[in-house]
Design a protein around this motif. Structure first.
Motif, PDB file in Angstrom:
ATOM      1  N   LEU B  34      -1.819  62.071  20.217  1.00 12.26           N
ATOM      2  CA  LEU B  34      -2.041  61.501  21.539  1.00 12.26           C
ATOM      3  C   LEU B  34      -0.780  60.830  22.052  1.00 12.26           C
ATOM      4  O   LEU B  34       0.003  60.272  21.283  1.00 12.26           O
ATOM      5  N   SER B  92      -3.730  61.136  15.390  1.00  4.96           N
ATOM      6  CA  SER B  92      -5.077  60.715  15.032  1.00  4.96           C
ATOM      7  C   SER B  92      -5.441  61.346  13.695  1.00  4.96           C
ATOM      8  O   SER B  92      -5.164  62.521  13.461  1.00  4.96           O
ATOM      9  N   THR B  93      -6.024  60.537  12.825  1.00  2.00           N
ATOM     10  CA  THR B  93      -6.430  61.055  11.521  1.00  2.00           C
ATOM     11  C   THR B  93      -7.942  60.937  11.375  1.00  2.00           C
ATOM     12  O   THR B  93      -8.650  60.657  12.348  1.00  2.00           O
ATOM     13  N   TYR B  95     -11.674  60.098  11.251  1.00  2.00           N
ATOM     14  CA  TYR B  95     -12.440  59.054  11.921  1.00  2.00           C
ATOM     15  C   TYR B  95     -11.734  58.499  13.153  1.00  2.00           C
ATOM     16  O   TYR B  95     -12.120  57.473  13.676  1.00  2.00           O
ATOM     17  N   GLY B  96     -10.655  59.186  13.582  1.00  2.00           N
ATOM     18  CA  GLY B  96     -10.038  58.839  14.851  1.00  2.00           C
ATOM     19  C   GLY B  96      -8.985  57.758  14.831  1.00  2.00           C
ATOM     20  O   GLY B  96      -8.429  57.410  15.864  1.00  2.00           O
ATOM     21  N   LYS B  97      -8.690  57.223  13.672  1.00  2.00           N
ATOM     22  CA  LYS B  97      -7.678  56.168  13.593  1.00  2.00           C
ATOM     23  C   LYS B  97      -6.352  56.658  14.168  1.00  2.00           C
ATOM     24  O   LYS B  97      -5.883  57.746  13.836  1.00  2.00           O
ATOM     25  N   LEU B  98      -5.747  55.852  15.033  1.00  2.00           N
ATOM     26  CA  LEU B  98      -4.440  56.161  15.607  1.00  2.00           C
ATOM     27  C   LEU B  98      -3.360  55.373  14.882  1.00  2.00           C
ATOM     28  O   LEU B  98      -3.504  54.177  14.663  1.00  2.00           O
ATOM     29  N   PHE B 100       0.450  54.438  15.538  1.00  2.00           N
ATOM     30  CA  PHE B 100       1.413  54.495  16.630  1.00  2.00           C
ATOM     31  C   PHE B 100       2.852  54.517  16.123  1.00  2.00           C
ATOM     32  O   PHE B 100       3.180  53.900  15.108  1.00  2.00           O
ATOM     33  N   GLY B 101       3.694  55.213  16.885  1.00  2.00           N
ATOM     34  CA  GLY B 101       5.126  55.114  16.686  1.00  2.00           C
ATOM     35  C   GLY B 101       5.624  53.842  17.356  1.00  2.00           C
ATOM     36  O   GLY B 101       4.866  53.128  18.017  1.00  2.00           O
TER      37      GLY B 101
END
Lengths: 112, 110
Positions: B34, B92-93, B95-98, B100-101
């Protein structure tokens, strides 16, 4: 269009106090995520819920707890606050897991 | 440990220029990538990419994902001062965990 609602928008607490942050997801979104963004840092994942069950957990201190209620809103409870907890706390919601996440305006927590 | 690297860290251009922002990632259980735009407030969703090689476009912005090389780019053509912001990429991995860079700070001068 309705967006994610967070309250309060600003919160000032003293060390060792307790804080509760609330998040109301976009209607029909059943998945909620919490992120913490320190000054000059990128958002860090704390915890997530899918259908009122905890789905994943990140770098969330044991002093913090969260839950998602039957109406899908979520609350992040923070106890024994420390100066380092001062940050912007974002809630995001998605229609389901693996869908795009939309972020709320954030709650700015200041611990003095 | 999951890792996301964005480059450049900052970029200064003039209105009308075209910019390319880079994002490389190494995460377990990758699901999608994303892109968000952040202007002193909440990140605003731009794109979600799940398949390699398929460009997504929205006005002057476009993005593409390379799942083999673990890489994504965000292009902005004919930049405007309103494009000035921090651009964040986040794989995104499960369960949707993001994750961020650190973001690319884009400054567009008139």
């Amino acid at each position: 269009a309705a967006g994610v609602i967070q309250s309060p928008r600003h919160l000032i607490k003293e060390k060792r106090e307790t804080a509760t942050l609330k998040c109301y997801p976009i209607p029909r979104h059943d998945t909620v995520y919490w992120y913490q963004q320190g000054p000059g840092q990128d958002p860090q994942f704390l915890i997530s819920f899918y259908e009122k069950m905890q789905s994943d957990k990140g770098s969330i201190p044991d002093r913090f707890s969260a839950q998602q209620f039957s109406d899908y809103h979520s609350e992040l409870n923070m106890s024994s606050l420390e100066l380092g907890d001062s940050a912007l706390y974002f809630c995001a919601s998605s229609l389901m897991v693996d869908y795009e996440q939309y972020f709320g305006p954030g709650t700015r927590l200041t611990v003095t | 440990e999951d890792k996301v690297v964005q480059s450049p860290l900052s970029l200064v251009v003039h209105e009308g220029d075209t910019v390319t922002l880079n994002c490389s990632y190494e995460v377990t259980n990758f699901r999608s990538l994303l892109w968000y735009k952040q202007e002193k407030k909440a990140p605003t969703f731009l794109f979600m990419l799940t398949s390699s090689g398929i460009e997504k476009k929205s006005g002057r912005l476009s993005s593409i994902l390379d799942k083999k090389e673990l890489f994504s780019i965000l292009n902005i053509t004919a930049t405007q001062t309103g494009d000035s912001a921090i651009y964040l990429c986040a794989p995104s991995t499960s369960y949707g965990k993001l994750t961020f860079g650190q973001g690319t700070i884009l400054t567009v001068h008139p």
